[in-house]
Design a protein around this motif. Structure first.
Motif, mmCIF file in Angstrom:
data_model
loop_
_atom_site.group_PDB
_atom_site.id
_atom_site.type_symbol
_atom_site.label_atom_id
_atom_site.label_comp_id
_atom_site.label_asym_id
_atom_site.label_seq_id
_atom_site.Cartn_x
_atom_site.Cartn_y
_atom_site.Cartn_z
ATOM 1 N N HIS A 1 58.163 18.225 51.498
ATOM 2 C CA HIS A 1 57.185 18.654 50.504
ATOM 3 C C HIS A 1 56.524 19.979 50.866
ATOM 4 N N LEU A 2 56.644 20.393 52.124
ATOM 5 C CA LEU A 2 55.919 21.560 52.589
ATOM 6 C C LEU A 2 56.776 22.740 53.015
ATOM 7 N N VAL A 3 58.034 22.494 53.335
ATOM 8 C CA VAL A 3 58.882 23.559 53.876
ATOM 9 C C VAL A 3 60.073 23.791 52.959
ATOM 10 N N ARG A 4 60.224 25.041 52.542
ATOM 11 C CA ARG A 4 61.370 25.457 51.736
ATOM 12 C C ARG A 4 61.994 26.676 52.380
ATOM 13 N N LEU B 1 59.246 21.927 64.002
ATOM 14 C CA LEU B 1 58.885 21.595 62.623
ATOM 15 C C LEU B 1 57.447 21.979 62.302
ATOM 16 N N LEU B 2 56.540 21.768 63.218
ATOM 17 C CA LEU B 2 55.153 22.161 62.987
ATOM 18 C C LEU B 2 55.047 23.671 62.785
ATOM 19 N N ASP B 3 55.818 24.436 63.534
ATOM 20 C CA ASP B 3 55.826 25.886 63.362
ATOM 21 C C ASP B 3 56.321 26.271 61.977
ATOM 22 N N LEU B 4 57.339 25.588 61.479
ATOM 23 C CA LEU B 4 57.862 25.886 60.149
ATOM 24 C C LEU B 4 56.840 25.534 59.072
ATOM 25 N N GLY C 1 53.637 25.867 59.313
ATOM 26 C CA GLY C 1 52.642 26.927 59.293
ATOM 27 C C GLY C 1 51.221 26.430 59.421
ATOM 28 N N ASP C 2 50.314 27.373 59.552
ATOM 29 C CA ASP C 2 48.897 27.067 59.750
ATOM 30 C C ASP C 2 48.224 26.509 58.514
ATOM 31 N N GLY C 3 48.705 26.838 57.337
ATOM 32 C CA GLY C 3 48.087 26.405 56.104
ATOM 33 C C GLY C 3 48.186 24.916 55.836
ATOM 34 N N CYS C 4 49.046 24.239 56.546
ATOM 35 C CA CYS C 4 49.241 22.794 56.331
ATOM 36 C C CYS C 4 48.190 21.963 57.032
ATOM 37 N N TRP C 5 47.428 22.555 57.918
ATOM 38 C CA TRP C 5 46.451 21.793 58.686
ATOM 39 C C TRP C 5 45.092 22.203 58.262
ATOM 40 N N VAL D 1 61.229 13.745 76.956
ATOM 41 C CA VAL D 1 59.931 13.995 76.326
ATOM 42 C C VAL D 1 59.769 15.485 76.040
ATOM 43 N N ARG D 2 60.248 16.323 76.922
ATOM 44 C CA ARG D 2 60.168 17.770 76.698
ATOM 45 C C ARG D 2 60.996 18.169 75.479
ATOM 46 N N ARG D 3 62.233 17.686 75.371
ATOM 47 C CA ARG D 3 63.082 17.994 74.204
ATOM 48 C C ARG D 3 62.465 17.441 72.923
ATOM 49 N N PHE D 4 61.903 16.265 73.017
ATOM 50 C CA PHE D 4 61.277 15.610 71.876
ATOM 51 C C PHE D 4 60.085 16.442 71.379
ATOM 52 N N ALA D 5 59.230 16.842 72.309
ATOM 53 C CA ALA D 5 58.057 17.636 71.946
ATOM 54 C C ALA D 5 58.467 18.978 71.342
ATOM 55 N N LEU D 6 59.492 19.600 71.881
ATOM 56 C CA LEU D 6 59.957 20.880 71.330
ATOM 57 C C LEU D 6 60.506 20.716 69.917
ATOM 58 N N ALA D 7 61.170 19.604 69.648
ATOM 59 C CA ALA D 7 61.685 19.348 68.303
ATOM 60 C C ALA D 7 60.532 19.157 67.315
#
Length: 69
Positions: A20-23, A60-63, A65-69, A50-56
């Motif tokens: 719903h947020l990333v296109r 997505l959080l980076d994609l 963007g700041d406007g979603c929070w 855990v490191r690979r999991f957190a990076l994954a």
């Protein structure tokens, strides 16, 4: 609750919200997150998992963007 369990909970939420947020839809990032979420490494591999999991999750959080929070 372990970090991996919390990240698995976050995976469910992200997979539901991201479309719903990333296109365009970030197929590679979603697939990577789901794949890492399904892993259950032995204790000696837990740190790297855990490191690979957190990076994954962060990818997505980076994609999103700041406007979603």
């Amino acid at each position: 609750m372990t970090i991996a369990v919390r990240l698995r909970d976050a995976t469910t939420t992200l997979v539901e919200i991201v479309p719903h947020l990333v296109r365009p839809y970030p197929l590679d990032e979603i697939q990577r997150l789901i794949h890492v979420s399904a892993e259950h490494p032995r204790p000696e591999g837990a740190h790297g998992h855990v490191r690979r999991f957190a990076l994954a999750v962060l990818a997505l959080l980076d994609l999103m963007g700041d406007g979603c929070w």
